[in-house]
Structures are given as C-alpha cells and as structure tokens.
Design an enzyme around this catalytic site. Structure first.
Site, PDB file in Angstrom:
ATOM      1  N   SER A 123       0.825  -1.207   0.000  1.00 19.46           N
ATOM      2  CA  SER A 123       0.000   0.000   0.000  1.00 19.46           C
ATOM      3  C   SER A 123       0.857   1.255   0.000  1.00 19.46           C
ATOM      4  CB  SER A 123      -0.938   0.014   1.214  1.00 19.46           C
ATOM      5  OG  SER A 123      -0.241   0.406   2.375  1.00 19.46           O
ATOM      6  N   GLY A 124       0.171   2.372  -0.226  1.00 21.32           N
ATOM      7  CA  GLY A 124       0.822   3.673  -0.176  1.00 21.32           C
ATOM      8  C   GLY A 124       0.712   4.325   1.182  1.00 21.32           C
ATOM      9  N   ASP A 125       0.180   3.597   2.158  1.00 23.96           N
ATOM     10  CA  ASP A 125       0.057   4.136   3.514  1.00 23.96           C
ATOM     11  C   ASP A 125       0.169   2.964   4.479  1.00 23.96           C
ATOM     12  OD1 ASP A 125      -0.538   5.868   5.716  1.00 23.96           O
ATOM     13  OD2 ASP A 125      -1.661   7.162   4.371  1.00 23.96           O
ATOM     14  N   ASP A 126      -0.258   3.137   5.717  1.00 24.62           N
ATOM     15  CA  ASP A 126      -0.128   2.079   6.704  1.00 24.62           C
ATOM     16  C   ASP A 126      -0.865   0.823   6.255  1.00 24.62           C
ATOM     17  OD1 ASP A 126       1.214   3.911   8.452  1.00 24.62           O
ATOM     18  OD2 ASP A 126      -0.750   4.692   9.048  1.00 24.62           O
TER      19      ASP A 126
END
Length: 475
Positions: free
Chosen positions: A255-258
C-alpha cells in the site's frame, strides 16, 4: 534499495503459498456441468442467487448498480428465513456504490471482478463520521464507500479470492490536484454493525482506505490481499476504527500508507464520541509500504485504543514496524499493547513513537487534551538493513510510560545513523536488546524472565466458531 519488482514477486509467492495451504480456504469439487463450493464462514445461508438473476451483466461496460441494489433488496426478505447469498460469477461487473443487508453473504467467484465506476454521480455523498466531524480530504461530507452497510447483523463478504478493483487512479489525480469537494470513498465500509466477516478476496487500487469497519464489533478479516501503488495517497489496508473484538489474520498488503491503521476518532470529535478500539488481534500480516508503517496506532486515537495483540508480522521494505502517532489535542489513550514475533527487512525505523503528529480536524482542538501512552510491549523482534533502531518521542508534560522491549536483534544498514536510538519523554525497561537502547529504557539484564510477556488468556473473537458452507453452482 531493494527493487519493488522483486518485493512484489516475494509477496505474491507468499500470498499464493498461504492461500493454497491455509485452513479455511475454499474447496471446489467438479461434478459434470456444475461444481460444489465449500468454504468457512460465520454462518451459512439457506437461500442463494446470482447477480445475473437480477439483470447483471459482467461485460465490464454495463453499469450494474441497480442490479446489485435490486438483488440485495430482494434477498433481504430471507433475513428471518436462514439468510441469503448473492453469488458474483466470473466476469467484470462494473458498479457504483451499493448497500448490504443483514444475514447476507456476498460471494465472488475466483474470476469475478467488481469494478468501481468512475462516474462521480454513482457515489452519493454522506455526512462525516461523528467521531471525526470533518472529512479527511476536504471539509464536510464524504463519498460513500463502494460496498457499504450500517446497523447490520451477520454480514459476510467473501469468495474464491475474487477481486474488487477501485480504479483509484482518477481519485488519486483529483486528490493531488486539490479538485475534490468531498473525501474519497473507501472500498468496503461497515458501520454500527455486529458479526462481520471479510475474507478470501483481492482488493486493488482503492481510491483511499480499503477496508474500514467502524463503530462495530465481532469482526474477522482474514485471507485478504490488498495491492496499491506504493506512492498512492492514503491507500491504507485495513483500518479498524472504534471497534471491539476484532481479528485480522493471514492478510497480505502492499500500500501507499499504513498496512493496518488502528483508529478511534479525531481530536475533540473522537473525545466526545468516546468509543475506543479494544480487544484487537493482528496475526500473520505481511506488509510492504516504503513510506508508512506495517501497523499504526493513531493518529486518530481520541476515543482510545486498548488491549491490542500483534503476533507474527513480516514487513519488507516498510518505513517502520509498529508506529504510535499522537499529538497535543488528540486526547484518548493507547494502553496494553503486546507485540510478539516481528521479522523485518529494510526499514527506516523498527520502533517509532511520535508525540508531535499534527493534522488536526479543525482549529477547535483542545490544547489540554493529552494522550496516555502506557504499557507498550515488544518481544522477539528480528530486523535487518535498518537505518535507525528506534525514535521514541513522547510529549513534555505527557511522557509515554511502561515501554518494554525484550529479545530484540537489529542489524543496522551500512548507511545507518551514528546513534541508532533517539529517546525523549519516555520511560521503560529493556532486556537483551541490540544495539543497546537508550538509557530511558533501563536495561534489566540479559536473563530477565517474564519481561514483556504476551497475554495467555484468549480474546472473545477467538471463540467464534466457523461453519463449513456448501453450495452447488453452475459452471
């Protein structure tokens, strides 16, 4: 730096082998022109229908929003008669947002793809969450999630590892260009609901968060693969938010975040709403996220987070392992967190706690609202190619206390920081940690038994029994 192509190959291999071998996955027995499907679920259904029975067309071009909603509405009449299952056969099923119902299963064939419409008018706008009071992307409302439900009981979203494609590129471009009037939609959001199962699916290219259970309880999210470009904005994997009795296991996320973000409301709105996330289990998570954490607690933690058990985590080329994020004005608490067994490869920070994480909902936050961060336990951690072992930054007047680390071995990268630890406004203890931690984590000696122990008593979600469900389907 490890190439992302290689990492994705590793991840896909892990996913494939685990999906083939993990207990509770689907079984298919061919019998002439049909096959019998068997899978594990909280509940089996007495009635079953196909989206084709309601006019659905899986050609990737025909919009099926009305067909999905018609199917759910008609199948809802079986809620008191054994429940119903809606089967999505092989095909590409273009649709806008649709709502689910109680005592209901949405089942995706292995070659089924739910494709999210990029027509904005297919995404109704709803109010901000009461524990947030404000949109994440813009003030005011938010676009409803692709699959949505509220005030439901006994809801299952599962399949033979079928796919839900959010077609997020348009949304990411709109976000980066500051053209959004409302907050981007999620792929799956269930609110104020009880007994939820989301399992054996692949989610790709979500406009924002992928799976968001909120104000809900008794939740199992299992065997999910989530894939998004590592630079896509806010594509968190799984975000349990003000939820109780939750089990996340055998999930695989790029992912691009957590990869997992545990939340409970934002600033004064979360404090007022006052519903914590508690009794949360996270097991056997594999994560890649070069710019975020494998697991984040916060930053929206204003309702509190307590009794979190994290075990057997693999993170590859991820910014940090477990991260706690808060700031003055958040209030709330993070207490009784237990982490056991992390295998980490190529990280900036293994341990990261931030007391200065900003991003307030509005200007009305209370400067006297401080978070209690207490009882954070880590043991049996191995990491390699790490830039910095730990950055632990509490808040003056509000130190983070009860931090415990045991049996931790960190291999530093060639270009690592000269001082691998940075600690301010924290209190804790350590045993058998290498490289040696900061003095604020007082060394208890190498043979201190029982330090940072993982709880032995069970959490109620582990006692939910799964059933074996069988259906005869046409090929």
């Amino acid at each position: 730096m490890v190439k992302m192509d290689w990492l994705l190959v590793v991840l896909v291999g892990l996913v494939f082998s685990s999906l083939q071998g993990a207990e509770g996955r689907k079984e298919r027995i061919l019998r002439g022109s049909s096959y019998e499907l068997a899978y594990s679920a909280m509940n089996c259904r007495k009635h079953s229908a196909s989206i084709k029975d309601f006019g659905g067309v899986g050609d990737g071009r025909t919009l099926n929003t009305k067909a999905f909603q018609k199917a759910v509405n008609q199948l809802s009449k079986y809620a008191t008669d054994g429940g119903a299952q809606l089967i999505i056969p092989a095909g590409h099923w273009l649709t806008g947002s649709f709502n689910l119902t109680s005592h209901f299963t949405l089942f995706l064939h292995k070659d089924a793809v739910l494709v999210a419409s990029q027509e904005i008018n297919q995404w109704p706008v709803i109010d901000p969450l009461p524990s947030y009071g404000h949109g994440r992307d813009a003030p005011g409302g938010r676009y409803i999630s692709l699959i949505f439900g509220t005030n439901l009981t006994d809801v299952i979203i599962t399949g033979e590892n079928g796919t839900i494609d959010g077609q997020g590129a348009l949304w990411w471009q709109q976000f980066h260009s500051n053209k959004l009037k409302y907050t981007r939609p999620y792929l799956i959001e269930l609110m104020h609901s009880n007994k939820i199962q989301i399992s054996n699916l692949t989610l790709v290219n979500s406009p924002s968060w992928n799976i968001h259970p909120v104000y809900s309880s008794n939740i199992i999210i299992q065997g999910i693969t989530i894939l998004a470009p590592v630079k896509s904005p806010n594509t968190d994997g799984i975000n349990p938010d003000s939820c109780t009795n939750v089990r996340l296991e055998d999930n695989y996320i790029v992912s691009g975040d957590d990869c997992v973000a545990v939340k409970s409301g934002w600033d004064e709105y979360g404090i007022k709403y006052g519903r914590p996330t508690s009794q949360l289990i996270i097991r056997r998570l594999t994560c890649i996220s070069p710019y975020s954490a494998a697991i984040a607690l916060g930053s929206e933690l204003s309702g509190g987070i307590q009794d979190v058990r994290i075990q057997d985590i693999t993170a590859i080329h991820t910014e940090s392992g477990i991260r706690i994020k808060t700031a003055v004005g958040r209030g709330g608490f993070v207490k009784d967190v237990y982490v056991k067994g992390m295998n980490l490869h190529t990280m900036k920070w293994v341990f990261w706690m931030s007391g200065n994480y900003g991003s307030h909902a509005d200007t009305h936050w209370d400067p006297k609202a401080l978070s209690e961060i207490k009882g954070i336990n880590y043991r049996d951690v191995v990491a390699e190619n790490v830039s910095m072992a730990g950055q632990l930054e509490g808040i003056s007047r509000d130190p983070f206390t009860g931090i415990c680390m045991s049996n931790v071995t960190i291999g530093l990268a060639k270009n690592s920081r000269k001082n691998p630890w940075a600690c301010t406004n924290i209190e804790g203890i350590s045993s058998s940690v290498q490289p040696s931690p900061c003095k604020l984590l007082a060394d208890q000696g190498p043979k201190r038994n029982g330090i940072c122990d993982f709880p032995t008593e069970s959490v109620p979600i582990d006692n939910i029994e799964m059933q074996r469900c069988y259906y005869r389907l046409n090929n």
